[in-house]
Each structure stands twice: as C-alpha cells, then as structure tokens.
Design a protein around this motif. Structure first.
Motif, PDB file in Angstrom:
ATOM      1  N   ASN A  94       0.856  -1.187   0.000  1.00 31.61           N
ATOM      2  CA  ASN A  94       0.000   0.000   0.000  1.00 31.61           C
ATOM      3  C   ASN A  94       0.893   1.239   0.000  1.00 31.61           C
ATOM      4  N   PHE A  95       0.667   2.135  -0.953  1.00 32.42           N
ATOM      5  CA  PHE A  95       1.503   3.331  -1.007  1.00 32.42           C
ATOM      6  C   PHE A  95       0.686   4.545  -1.432  1.00 32.42           C
ATOM      7  N   TYR A  96       1.217   5.702  -1.097  1.00 34.80           N
ATOM      8  CA  TYR A  96       0.623   6.968  -1.515  1.00 34.80           C
ATOM      9  C   TYR A  96       1.423   7.532  -2.684  1.00 34.80           C
ATOM     10  N   GLN A  97       0.709   8.120  -3.624  1.00 35.44           N
ATOM     11  CA  GLN A  97       1.350   8.911  -4.674  1.00 35.44           C
ATOM     12  C   GLN A  97       1.006  10.365  -4.404  1.00 35.44           C
ATOM     13  N   VAL A  98       2.025  11.178  -4.287  1.00 37.10           N
ATOM     14  CA  VAL A  98       1.869  12.562  -3.862  1.00 37.10           C
ATOM     15  C   VAL A  98       2.528  13.474  -4.886  1.00 37.10           C
ATOM     16  N   GLY A  99       1.836  14.551  -5.260  1.00 41.11           N
ATOM     17  CA  GLY A  99       2.491  15.508  -6.134  1.00 41.11           C
ATOM     18  C   GLY A  99       1.551  16.179  -7.108  1.00 41.11           C
ATOM     19  N   GLN A 100       2.161  16.720  -8.176  1.00 42.84           N
ATOM     20  CA  GLN A 100       1.415  17.391  -9.240  1.00 42.84           C
ATOM     21  C   GLN A 100       2.133  17.100 -10.558  1.00 42.84           C
ATOM     22  N   ALA A 101       1.969  17.947 -11.554  1.00 45.31           N
ATOM     23  CA  ALA A 101       2.467  17.616 -12.891  1.00 45.31           C
ATOM     24  C   ALA A 101       3.987  17.502 -12.956  1.00 45.31           C
ATOM     25  N   LYS A 102       4.691  18.309 -12.179  1.00 47.15           N
ATOM     26  CA  LYS A 102       6.145  18.358 -12.299  1.00 47.15           C
ATOM     27  C   LYS A 102       6.880  17.514 -11.270  1.00 47.15           C
ATOM     28  N   GLU A 103       6.219  17.171 -10.179  1.00 45.03           N
ATOM     29  CA  GLU A 103       6.876  16.417  -9.114  1.00 45.03           C
ATOM     30  C   GLU A 103       5.943  15.343  -8.581  1.00 45.03           C
TER      31      GLU A 103
END
Length: 501
Positions: free
Chosen positions: A48-57
């Motif tokens: 189980n993991f989180y993906q965090v960020g936006q278009a560039k990071e």
C-alpha cells in the motif's frame, strides 16, 4: 512499521544504485530462466503506497506491506510480456541482481497529473496498492515512471526483507459475504475476476449477486470472452453500504457507501472512480483475484477503468452493458479510448510525435510497421479515408444547431410566447437538425463498405488529428453492435492467455 519517504531511496542515490542492478529492457528475455518456486512462496505481498504531487513532481510513500494467503496470478509469466502502463514495478533479487518480477500499471495519480490543476502546481495525494509474489529472500522493489516520450525512469526504490517483522501477516479471514459463481480451475492457471458491491444496502444482497451474474454474462456474450469461458473463475464479495448509489457532487448528492465511489472525477460529470485504493484491495484479497470489478447500485450513466487497478460501473442504466465492457477493456487489457469528440479533463495525454503504449491506437509514425499491420484488410489504404472531415463538420453543425435551439427556446420562454410559437421555433431547429443528420447518413453510406475492415482511421485517444484507431466501430469508441474490433479482441485474448498459462 510505517514506511514513509525516509525509507525510500531518493532518486539521485537510486540512479547510482541502479548501476549495480541488471536492468532488462525486454523482460521476456529473462522469463525462461525464472522458476517461481526458486524465488517465491505461494503467497502475495501487497504494498500500500501513496502517490503525492502534481504535474512536475511526484513521490511514492509506502504506507504498509501485507501478506496475502495465495499468489493467484500466473507462476510462469513473471516478467510481463506487455509494455503497457505509464508506471512499472520491478523486483530484483538483492543477492543476484536478477530481475524476477515485473508488471506495468496505471493509476489515478497518473491521470491527475495531466489535468489543469496539476499543471498549475496543485498537489494531491492518492492511494494505490500493488501486489507481487512473496519473495523467498531480500529484494529491491523499484518503481518506474514514464516520461513524455514513454521512456521508463526510476522513481523510487525500497529494499524489502520478507522476514522483516514489520511486515503485516494477519490471518485475513473473510468478513464479508463471499460467493464463488464460476470455477474453472486453480487460480494461478485461470483469470480470476472478483465483483465488489458498492451502494447496495444489506437487504439488497440478492440484487447484487444477480447483477454480478448478469454482468459476467455480458462478458461471455461477446468475443473473445465467449470462446474462453473455461479460463475464468468468478467471485462476488458483498459488504453492505448504509445508503444506495454513490456521490454525485454536481447534484450535491453525497451517499454513505463502502468504497465512497463518486462521479465528477477530475470534474468530469460522467467519470466515476473510487479513491479508496487500500480498502478496495483489502476487500478483494478475501478471494484469489486478477481483476477487480466494482458494481455500483445506480441507474445513472457512467463508470471508469484504470489499467491493472479496477473497473467501476453503474448497473441499471440502459447503457451499463456497453459502459462495463468498455471500462473493463481499460482495466483488464490496457485498451485506449478511441473516441475523440467527448469532453475530457486531460491535457496532452498523448504527446504529439510519440507512439502510444496501448495496442489499439497509433500515431502512425511508421506506417510500414503499424502495430496491427498483420490484421489490415486487403486493399485498405493506410491511413484510411472514411469521410471523417465531412462527418466532423456536419456533427459540429448539429451541435451548434442544438445550442442555438436551446438558447432560442429559453429566450422564447422568457418573453412568455405562446405555446404554438414556441413549438414553431423548436420545429425550425429540429427540421434543420434532421436535414444535417440525413447528410451524415449519406456520408456514412458512402463508406459503409469499410465497417468490417481493419485499417488506420484517424480520430482516437481524445484527438481528432494525429491518432488512429483500427476500425470504424468498436466498444472502445462506439458501435452499432456490442462488440470489440478485431485488434482489441486480439489484445484481450493475449491478456487472457497471460493470466491463464
């Protein structure tokens, strides 16, 4: 133990470490040397993991790692022969640097980062879970992500010791109503489907089971599923919701349901997803599964599908059959959308000059090596002219006419015109619309001989220009018949074979 970004190796360090790892660009080359029992136990490891960020990071932050009681996927196809998915998970044995498992996948975050908010720097967090076979010895788990040219790059790496006492090995006994509705053989040798209930109250269990059987029937009504029924196991899992349906934010309707499914994903009215990625996989793990289908107890039109994650659809709309088959095409076989006129939330989802990963659309950068060249019908030219420019122009005229009619009727009502006058205005626009429709039919009739032909038809992947699909009609665009085109059928067949061998 809570795995967080401090546990994950930063990309600069990761790049150095990967020099010492054998990177195999063609996983199938290693496939013959990998024997499941040499490297794995017959159990699954769910990360189980989180993906965090936006278009560039973006970041991968591991939350927890769980043991599941059985590895239900193939024990022979361990390094995935497909190049689908904008992300890849790769597993290397630490002692030998051997690539022992690989699989591509997509995710909600991967879609989010192409939206306008993400491009404007708005960060979001999404849950995701992936599953690998339980390794016998210490492994390096490598997450990779594609750039705009579809080249994979390392995103994060975690070293996992299967004997680490922080890994969660709970005895996950089913807490829900579980029913096996089709059994064809051992899970590792079959395609294992699980239907999950969303928005069904406790007293609606029988309706859910009936709906699941109906939707399984939809699969086996068409090819290539019909010819492969003996390769499927099917389960249903029922957990009651407090209320019917799902959230409908634009209508300010919010329901208390198990998986918190919601329309207006990325602010697109018809797009429905669940962001409960951890709970979704926890529920599904009560049975052996390869693919997850979430059935939502609603009459509304809509759904969603993400490759190697899940498919979700409402059950009681007149178009639910077609929506389900379309969305399952995404989640199970990695098929692309072939339509190009409907509203979408993405920006530059398929960059110009880059060949898409999916098997059913192409940028036609190299016509001599068209990915479905062997299926092209004799005598059909590439690209294939089918009256698209004329039809697109006429359809634009029809849309404009409808908009003008709507505006004119609103103005007429504001002026309190008599009913007869309003009907006269409406008839004028309706007659104009019918005339346009007749012109469209005339163009379609001219090219009707191409309806059952495979070629390269421009208009696909949300783009009117520059992307091509294999046939005029298919469930991945729209079809007068409930059927997939021949290229999509082959892609689905290949995925069935992957899981059932």
């Amino acid at each position: 133990m809570m795995f967080n970004k401090k546990n994950l190796i930063p990309v600069p360090v990761l790049l150095s470490l990967l020099i010492f790892i054998l990177i195999l660009d063609l996983p199938s080359q290693a496939q013959e040397t990998i024997k499941f029992d040499d490297y794995f136990l017959d159990k699954a490891m769910r990360i189980n993991f989180y993906q965090v960020g936006q278009a560039k990071e973006e970041q991968i932050i591991i939350n927890n790692i769980y043991q599941e009681p059985i590895w239900p996927e193939s024990k022979t196809n361990l390094t995935n022969p497909f190049n689908y998915g904008h992300y890849f998970i790769k597993v290397y044995e630490v002692a030998s640097n051997q690539l022992i498992y690989a699989k591509g996948f997509d995710c909600i975050f991967g879609e989010y980062k192409t939206t306008t908010p993400a491009l404007n720097g708005v960060s979001k967090v999404f849950q995701r879970a992936i599953r690998i076979p339980w390794p016998r010895r210490k492994v390096n788990l490598v997450f990779e992500v594609r750039d705009k040219k579809n080249i994979l790059h390392p995103l994060a790496m975690e070293t996992i010791d299967p004997d680490d006492y922080h890994l969660i090995k709970e005895n996950n006994q089913p807490q829900d109503y579980v029913l096996e509705i089709k059994k064809s053989g051992p899970p590792a040798e079959k395609v294992d489907l699980v239907f999950l209930a969303e928005g069904y109250r406790a007293e609606e269990k029988d309706k859910f089971v009936s709906d699941a059987k109906r939707f399984a029937g939809y699969l086996f009504d068409i090819e290539p599923y019909r010819s492969n029924q003996e390769k499927f196991n099917i389960y249903v899992i029922f957990r009651p919701s407090a209320e019917n349906g799902m959230d409908e934010p634009r209508q300010k309707v919010y329901k208390n349901t198990v998986l918190k499914a919601s329309f207006n994903a990325f602010d697109l009215d018809r797009y429905m997803l669940t962001e409960e990625g951890f709970l979704l996989r926890e529920m599904a793990a009560e049975v052996p599964y390869d693919a997850i289908i979430v059935l939502v107890n609603s009459k509304r039109y809509g759904g969603g599908g993400i490759y190697n994650d899940y498919c979700i659809t409402t059950v009681d709309n007149q178009a639910s059959q077609a929506v389900f088959l379309h969305e399952f095409g995404h989640s199970f076989a990695g098929l692309a959308d072939e339509y190009y006129t409907s509203e979408v939330a993405y920006n530059d989802f398929y960059p110009q000059g880059v060949e898409p990963l999916e098997p059913n659309i192409t940028a036609l950068l190299d016509p001599e090596h068209l990915k479905w060249k062997d299926l092209v019908s004799p005598g059909v030219k590439i690209p294939t002219e089918y009256g698209k420019e004329e039809i697109d122009q006429l359809q634009a005229e029809r849309r404009t006419n409808f908009q003008e009619m709507t505006k004119a009727l609103e103005e007429a009502k504001k002026k309190n015109l008599k009913e007869a006058e309003i009907k006269k205005i409406q008839k004028k626009y309706e007659d104009r619309g019918k005339a346009t429709q007749e012109k469209i039919k005339a163009v379609q009739e001219k090219y009707r001989y191409l309806e059952d032909k495979v070629g390269a038809f421009e208009g696909a992947g949300y783009a009117s220009k520059g992307l091509y699909r294999p046939m005029m009609y298919c469930l991945m665009i729209s079809s007068p018949k409930i059927e997939f085109c021949r290229v999509c059928q082959r892609a689905i067949q290949q995925m069935i074979d992957y899981y059932s061998h």
